[in-house]
Structure formats: C-alpha cells, structure tokens
Motif scaffolding. Structure first.
Motif, PDB file in Angstrom:
ATOM      1  N   UNK A 198       0.834  -1.201   0.000  1.00 56.47           N
ATOM      2  CA  UNK A 198       0.000   0.000   0.000  1.00 56.47           C
ATOM      3  C   UNK A 198       0.869   1.251   0.000  1.00 56.47           C
ATOM      4  N   UNK A 199       1.882   1.258   0.867  1.00 57.77           N
ATOM      5  CA  UNK A 199       2.804   2.392   0.918  1.00 57.77           C
ATOM      6  C   UNK A 199       3.526   2.589  -0.406  1.00 57.77           C
ATOM      7  N   UNK A 200       3.972   1.489  -1.017  1.00 53.22           N
ATOM      8  CA  UNK A 200       4.678   1.587  -2.305  1.00 53.22           C
ATOM      9  C   UNK A 200       3.762   2.156  -3.377  1.00 53.22           C
ATOM     10  N   UNK A 202       1.184   4.056  -2.924  1.00 54.54           N
ATOM     11  CA  UNK A 202       0.892   5.467  -2.642  1.00 54.54           C
ATOM     12  C   UNK A 202       1.934   6.352  -3.320  1.00 54.54           C
ATOM     13  N   UNK A 203       3.210   5.912  -3.281  1.00 50.68           N
ATOM     14  CA  UNK A 203       4.279   6.683  -3.908  1.00 50.68           C
ATOM     15  C   UNK A 203       4.162   6.604  -5.437  1.00 50.68           C
ATOM     16  N   UNK A 204       4.023   5.370  -5.937  1.00 50.68           N
ATOM     17  CA  UNK A 204       4.000   5.172  -7.393  1.00 50.68           C
ATOM     18  C   UNK A 204       2.839   5.885  -8.061  1.00 50.68           C
ATOM     19  N   UNK A 207      -0.957   8.833  -4.742  1.00 53.74           N
ATOM     20  CA  UNK A 207      -2.226   8.927  -4.028  1.00 53.74           C
ATOM     21  C   UNK A 207      -1.956   8.717  -2.539  1.00 53.74           C
ATOM     22  N   UNK A 209      -2.141   6.982   1.212  1.00 49.30           N
ATOM     23  CA  UNK A 209      -2.105   5.559   1.568  1.00 49.30           C
ATOM     24  C   UNK A 209      -3.493   4.927   1.725  1.00 49.30           C
TER      25      UNK A 209
END
Lengths: 257, 233
Positions: A198-200, A202-204, A207, A209
């Motif tokens: 989820x964290x990854x 959010x970055x990619x 958006x 988390x």
C-alpha cells in the motif's frame, strides 16, 4: 548395575525424582513447551539413556518434535517423522509403548529406522506415549547408545514422567483453540505485506495511503487473487497496478417480462 | 493448585483487552500493570515479512527492536528460538556482553540495561515475543514476571482470534502497526531498499533527531520525507 545412575544414595535419587515431577507439572503454569523441556531434561538426568526427545501433536493431530537433547536426536526424529515409520511415530499412532532393543538387528516393523538411529549413535530406543484420555497427544522418545533391554525401574519411571507431562500439557490444551502457530505467523505476514505494498503504491500512483489500500484490494478482487498474494507480487516487482483500474461491465441479465 | 485461578486471570485479561483494542492496546496496558519497567513491545515473527511490531509503549521500544534486527542477537531472538523466558537484568554485565557481543553493548549505550523477553506461544510453538525493557539494570520482580507471563498468554489467544477471524480479508493489523508498515513501504519505494533497511532508516532518523517514531511515521505517510531515504545510516 546401579539403578541410581550415579545420582547418589537412594534417598537423594528420591528427592531428585520429586523435583522432576514438580518441574514437569510446573508446565501447568507455563505452556506445553515448558513441560516438554522439563520432561527431556529430567529423562536425561534420571534414566539410563544417552538421548531423549519429546514430540507433541499440533491442533491438526500432526506430530512434531518439540524438544531434543542433542542435534543428532533432532536429525533422527526429523527422519522418522518424514518417513512416518519408527517406534516414536508408532507409539503416537497406537497410543502404546514400543521398544527397539538393537538397531543392528533388522526389524520388519520399521525397516529404515535402525540405520538412522545408528547414524545418531543410538543402539536402543524406547517410545513412551504421553496419554490424555487414553489417547496419545505426544511421545517421549528415549535412546541408549548400547543395545539391550531398558531396566524395569527405568521403564516405569519413564511412564510416570510422561504421565506428569500429560497432565501439564492437557490442561493447557483445554484453553480455547484458535489458529495454530503457522497460521498466525502467515496471517500477520500477509497483513504486513499488504500495508507495505500500500505504501509503495501510494508513492507510485501519487495517491494517499488510504486510497492506495483501497486500490490494492480492488485490484486483487479483479485479478482473482488474495490481497496479500497481490501485495507480495507488487513488492517483488512481479505485478504492477496502474490507474485507472480497468472497469469491467457485465451485460445486464435478461429481465423476465 | 493455582492453575484454574491463573486461567481465569488470563481469560479475564483477554476479554478486557478485546474491549480495549486487542493486541494494539496490549503493550500500553501491560506497561500500566508493570510500572517497574519503562516500555513494552509486542511483535510477531511473521513468516516472510520479518519481525512485525504489533504494539509498543515507552520511548525505547523502537531502539530495542532495531538493535535486535541489526545485530541478529538479543533476548527476543533467544526467547523465540527456545520458547523459554529470557531475563536479561544487566546488559552492561560481562555475562550479557559475552552472550550478545553485538547487541548488549549497543543497547546499554543507548540507555537500556534490562530486557525481559516472554515468548508468545501457540501450542508450545513461539509466534512472537512480549518484551519488557527498562533503563536501569536489575531483576524483574516476581509479581512483574507473573503479570508479563499473563499478558503473553493473552497475546497468544488474541493472535489466534485475529488469524481465524478474518478469513475473507485476512488479519487486520492494529491501526498504528498498519501505518508503520505503510511507511516502510513508502521508504522501500522512495529509497529502493528492502523492508528491514527501510524500517531501520526511519528508526535511525527518529533516534538521531530525537523525534517520537509516531511523528516520523505520520510525516512519512504524507510522502514528504523528513530525511533522505537513499542515504545509508
């Protein structure tokens, strides 16, 4: 032959045996592992044996090694469990005690076991079931480096020690049963992987988390995979998720007139 | 025997913890019950995901966890390997330094001198650890040990619930535990590092900047990092 095993006069041995029962029963306040440790330790100390191990059945009735007196015994027990054949496995299966008095004499009951035991340096084995309501929930395995019969006093004491462990272990088993250890570890791992992915995402995907978590779960549903499965693939780079997620429209069902 | 009474204690504890947030509340509750220590950590050795912290309380929790994972030594790892309680009452003492040559000196230099690790076991197999730690050296009282043991048993019951309860969506981590893992994922992506390194970099930053880990996690979750995730620490 001395039945004292070098433990000194009979009175001293008596008090040692008293301590052994006390420590094994103390597992009541700890867990099955505490009882298994005490059972192994005191078997080595009080009985004329060179190796000992305790196996217990898990929630699914699968026998596992819990405690062993040495690495060689661990290897021997692992081989026996894998083969599903040997005195310890048989003792659990049939809730009876089994002896193997010379591992160099071929034994049709467990063809491969003798050789494995000799690798561990053992020539005789005694498997004692840990019984609860007349059914084996585990096994105390005793090994000697010399062939021959186990003394009667040792045999009886081994049964009594196993009984003490049974009382300690079965009271713990009455606790409400949830998932087993493997399931718990796997479930927590899966949950952690979902949050990391989820964290990854959010970055990619630029958006937040919370949204990324929703996207991951939705994508998993669409791909027909579990969220933790997809998460693990996202983390290893074997899967990627791009926005917008494909929208699949199903043809409306024919409405009856 | 005190067995039935002890079981009642654990059952009561489990119900009260369930009402107050389950494993997520366990460390703070345990610290409240054992005020002689300075902090408590509950973590699970999660297959394939390393050690996952479920709850923590006190200022040193992250350093204790970090030092275990950096050195690969320490009371937590011994307790989960053996299934026995490990009481390390003086990490500055020669015995502790020879048992954990990398872990013990770092930990006492960081100001933590005693760690009491209670395995959280299901059917006798350790799945995690409930660990109490303290700045000062010295033993954990018998009452403290009994309470910690009770909390570790309650943790096992709660974890069993969790794993079976969420069959459809899988287990749900406590809120902060989930946010911490999301932050780990963000650092993994931005820094191009694995999970263990990502977690260590966050903890190292929190420690060097004397900021609470929760604050750092909250900031990372906005994807505006207060530190360079690619810089080795």
């Amino acid at each position: 032959m001395s039945i004292d095993n070098g433990a000194g006069p009979a009175g001293e041995r008596g008090s040692l045996i008293g301590r052994a029962f006390g420590e094994i029963a103390a597992g009541r306040e700890g867990d099955a592992m505490t009882a298994a440790h005490a059972l192994t330790r005191w078997s080595m100390r009080l009985l004329d044996v060179e190796g000992a191990g305790v196996m217990m059945a898990d929630h699914h009735g699968v026998l596992r090694t819990m405690v062993v007196s040495s690495e060689a015994i661990r290897v021997l027990e692992a081989a026996e469990l894998q083969a599903g054949s040997g005195p310890c496995v048989e003792s659990h299966r049939r809730s009876l005690s089994f002896f193997l008095l010379d591992t160099e004499v071929p034994d049709t009951r467990w063809p491969g076991f003798g050789a494995q035991a000799r690798v561990a340096g053992m020539r005789a084995a005694h498997a004692v079931p840990v019984l609860h309501d007349n059914e084996a929930i585990g096994v105390l395995n005793l090994f000697r480096s010399a062939p021959g019969a186990f003394s009667e006093s040792d045999t009886v004491l081994a049964w009594e020690l196993a009984d003490a462990a049974s009382a300690a272990v079965s009271t713990r088993r009455s606790a409400p049963a949830g998932a087993d250890a493997g399931q718990v570890r796997a479930a927590v791992a899966g949950a952690a992987l979902v949050e990391r992915a989820t964290g990854m995402l959010a970055v990619r995907l630029r958006i937040d988390p919370d949204t990324a978590g929703g996207v991951l779960r939705l994508a998993a549903t669409q791909a027909g995979r579990s969220p933790s499965d997809l998460a693990s693939a996202v983390i290893s780079g074997e899967a990627s998720i791009v926005l917008p997620l494909p929208v699949i429209l199903f043809a409306p069902a024919d409405e009856p007139e | 025997m005190e067995q039935p009474e002890e079981q009642r204690h654990v059952r009561r504890l489990v119900s009260s913890l369930r009402a107050r947030g389950g494993v997520g509340a366990l460390s703070a509750e345990c610290l409240g019950e054992v005020p002689e220590v300075d902090g408590v950590v509950l973590s699970v050795l999660a297959a394939g995901a390393g050690e996952v912290m479920l709850s923590d309380s006190g200022p040193f929790a992250d350093q204790v966890e970090d030092q275990h994972s950096r050195s690969g030594q320490g009371p937590h790892l011994d307790a989960t390997a053996t299934g026995d309680v490990v009481l390390a009452d003086d990490l500055g003492a020669p015995a502790a330094r020879s048992r954990w040559p990398l872990f013990a000196p770092e930990m006492s230099a960081a100001g933590v001198n005693s760690i009491f690790a209670f395995p959280v076991s299901i059917d006798g197999l350790p799945v995690g650890i409930l660990s109490l730690h303290r700045g000062a050296a010295g033993p954990l009282s018998a009452a403290g040990q009994a309470r910690a043991r009770r909390y570790s048993e309650a943790a096992a019951v709660l974890l069993g619930d969790h794993a079976t309860g969420g069959a459809t969506g899988g287990v749900v981590l406590p809120v902060y535990a989930g946010e911490l893992q999301q932050a780990v994922g963000i650092i993994m992506e931005m820094g191009g590092v694995d999970a263990a390194t990502a977690l260590h970099r966050m903890r190292a930053y929190a420690r060097h900047s004397s900021r609470p880990m929760r604050e750092v996690v909250a900031e990372v979750r906005t994807c505006r990092l207060p530190f360079d995730p690619t810089a080795a620490t």
